[in-house]
Design a protein around this motif. Structure first.
Motif, PDB file in Angstrom:
ATOM      1  N   ASP A 134       0.850  -1.186   0.000  1.00  0.00           N
ATOM      2  CA  ASP A 134       0.000   0.000   0.000  1.00  0.00           C
ATOM      3  C   ASP A 134       0.893   1.246   0.000  1.00  0.00           C
ATOM      4  O   ASP A 134       2.125   1.145  -0.011  1.00  0.00           O
ATOM      5  CB  ASP A 134      -0.977  -0.019   1.178  1.00  0.00           C
ATOM      6  CG  ASP A 134      -0.289   0.002   2.536  1.00  0.00           C
ATOM      7  OD1 ASP A 134       0.856   0.489   2.648  1.00  0.00           O
ATOM      8  OD2 ASP A 134      -0.911  -0.464   3.508  1.00  0.00           O
ATOM      9  N   THR A 135       0.288   2.421  -0.006  1.00  0.00           N
ATOM     10  CA  THR A 135       1.084   3.653  -0.126  1.00  0.00           C
ATOM     11  C   THR A 135       2.052   3.831   1.037  1.00  0.00           C
ATOM     12  O   THR A 135       3.174   4.284   0.839  1.00  0.00           O
ATOM     13  CB  THR A 135       0.184   4.901  -0.236  1.00  0.00           C
ATOM     14  OG1 THR A 135      -0.731   4.926   0.849  1.00  0.00           O
ATOM     15  CG2 THR A 135      -0.542   4.941  -1.553  1.00  0.00           C
ATOM     16  N   ARG A 136       1.633   3.461   2.235  1.00  0.00           N
ATOM     17  CA  ARG A 136       2.547   3.590   3.379  1.00  0.00           C
ATOM     18  C   ARG A 136       3.754   2.678   3.191  1.00  0.00           C
ATOM     19  O   ARG A 136       4.894   3.074   3.387  1.00  0.00           O
ATOM     20  CB  ARG A 136       1.822   3.245   4.686  1.00  0.00           C
ATOM     21  CG  ARG A 136       2.703   3.404   5.943  1.00  0.00           C
ATOM     22  CD  ARG A 136       2.062   2.813   7.194  1.00  0.00           C
ATOM     23  NE  ARG A 136       1.708   1.415   7.085  1.00  0.00           N
ATOM     24  CZ  ARG A 136       2.588   0.399   7.143  1.00  0.00           C
ATOM     25  NH1 ARG A 136       3.863   0.640   7.294  1.00  0.00           N
ATOM     26  NH2 ARG A 136       2.175  -0.849   7.038  1.00  0.00           N
ATOM     27  N   ALA A 139       5.980   3.963   0.413  1.00  0.00           N
ATOM     28  CA  ALA A 139       6.752   5.120   0.860  1.00  0.00           C
ATOM     29  C   ALA A 139       7.973   4.670   1.653  1.00  0.00           C
ATOM     30  O   ALA A 139       9.087   5.178   1.458  1.00  0.00           O
ATOM     31  CB  ALA A 139       5.879   6.052   1.699  1.00  0.00           C
ATOM     32  N   SER A 145       7.882  10.248   0.633  1.00  0.00           N
ATOM     33  CA  SER A 145       6.647  10.485   1.377  1.00  0.00           C
ATOM     34  C   SER A 145       5.477   9.734   0.731  1.00  0.00           C
ATOM     35  O   SER A 145       5.527   9.366  -0.443  1.00  0.00           O
ATOM     36  CB  SER A 145       6.329  11.977   1.413  1.00  0.00           C
ATOM     37  OG  SER A 145       5.929  12.421   0.130  1.00  0.00           O
ATOM     38  N   ARG A 146       4.430   9.548   1.524  1.00  0.00           N
ATOM     39  CA  ARG A 146       3.229   8.895   0.993  1.00  0.00           C
ATOM     40  C   ARG A 146       2.622   9.720  -0.134  1.00  0.00           C
ATOM     41  O   ARG A 146       2.113   9.173  -1.111  1.00  0.00           O
ATOM     42  CB  ARG A 146       2.213   8.672   2.113  1.00  0.00           C
ATOM     43  CG  ARG A 146       2.666   7.585   3.080  1.00  0.00           C
ATOM     44  CD  ARG A 146       1.752   7.464   4.252  1.00  0.00           C
ATOM     45  NE  ARG A 146       0.526   6.759   3.844  1.00  0.00           N
ATOM     46  CZ  ARG A 146      -0.430   6.433   4.666  1.00  0.00           C
ATOM     47  NH1 ARG A 146      -0.329   6.741   5.953  1.00  0.00           N
ATOM     48  NH2 ARG A 146      -1.497   5.804   4.248  1.00  0.00           N
ATOM     49  N   ASN A 147       2.679  11.029   0.016  1.00  0.00           N
ATOM     50  CA  ASN A 147       2.149  11.897  -1.034  1.00  0.00           C
ATOM     51  C   ASN A 147       2.924  11.706  -2.332  1.00  0.00           C
ATOM     52  O   ASN A 147       2.331  11.630  -3.415  1.00  0.00           O
ATOM     53  CB  ASN A 147       2.180  13.357  -0.584  1.00  0.00           C
ATOM     54  CG  ASN A 147       1.375  14.237  -1.510  1.00  0.00           C
ATOM     55  OD1 ASN A 147       0.244  13.919  -1.839  1.00  0.00           O
ATOM     56  ND2 ASN A 147       1.977  15.336  -1.935  1.00  0.00           N
ATOM     57  N   ARG A 150       1.764   8.534  -3.907  1.00  0.00           N
ATOM     58  CA  ARG A 150       0.452   8.675  -4.560  1.00  0.00           C
ATOM     59  C   ARG A 150       0.584   9.348  -5.929  1.00  0.00           C
ATOM     60  O   ARG A 150      -0.033   8.917  -6.901  1.00  0.00           O
ATOM     61  CB  ARG A 150      -0.489   9.478  -3.673  1.00  0.00           C
ATOM     62  CG  ARG A 150      -1.022   8.712  -2.499  1.00  0.00           C
ATOM     63  CD  ARG A 150      -2.066   9.545  -1.730  1.00  0.00           C
ATOM     64  NE  ARG A 150      -2.328   8.965  -0.450  1.00  0.00           N
ATOM     65  CZ  ARG A 150      -1.795   9.383   0.700  1.00  0.00           C
ATOM     66  NH1 ARG A 150      -1.009  10.427   0.730  1.00  0.00           N
ATOM     67  NH2 ARG A 150      -2.077   8.769   1.825  1.00  0.00           N
TER      68      ARG A 150
END
Length: 182
Positions: A134-136, A139, A145-147, A150
């Motif tokens: 997943d994004t976490r 990252a 970063s998670r952003n 994304r």
């Protein structure tokens, strides 16, 4: 022992390096391994500088150290070879591996489009699709970063969807790829 261990080490190194290197090169399969063994031999000499004998005895002492380092190197090599063989056998028994084609054998349009993507896009999409990160997790794995994940994932999916459309692949998940997010 003298007051200058650095000077003593340099003196021994300069006198013994070539004979020790020759000794090790004659016993190693490749020069890179020999370089590692020689480096480790002189590392031991530096750590044990107080035990290093005087005169030509230092070179003889270093032969003993090199012999033990070579033995450790060979044992490590044997363990790696055994683990590698065991892993090969295990992987060969997995259904996913026995039925998977190599990238050169994958003639599907989707496979060709995927391989044509930039390395970063392929890695990111692979981590999501095959490793189910997943994004976490992405990252953390990518060190961003998670952003940032994304944004990169959004762009990678869009590029993949566009490349599929350009290649004429009518893939039912192309719309999902283009518009999805984690």
């Amino acid at each position: 022992m003298g007051a200058d261990p650095h000077g003593r080490f340099v003196e021994v190194y300069e006198r013994a390096y070539e004979p020790i290197l020759g000794y090790v090169l004659r016993r190693c399969r490749d020069p890179e391994d020999a370089a590692d063994v020689v480096a480790e031999t002189f590392t031991v000499a530096w750590r044990r500088i107080d035990e290093l004998p005087e005169g030509d005895e230092a070179r003889l002492w270093l032969y003993g150290v090199a012999r033990r380092v070579l033995a450790n190197h060979r044992r490590g090599e044997l363990r790696r070879e055994q683990r590698t063989e065991a892993l090969r056998e295990h992987l060969a028994s997995l259904p996913a591996v026995t039925h998977t084609r190599s990238p050169e054998e994958d003639f599907s349009a989707v496979g060709r489009v995927f391989r044509a993507l930039p390395d970063g896009d392929r890695e990111l999409l692979s981590l999501v699709a095959w490793e189910r990160l997943d994004t976490r997790q992405l990252a953390t794995a990518l060190g961003v970063s998670r952003n940032a994940v994304r944004i990169r994932l959004y762009r990678a999916r869009r590029r993949f969807a566009r490349a599929l459309a350009t290649a004429g692949v009518d893939h039912p998940h192309a719309a999902i790829l283009e518009g999805s997010s984690l």
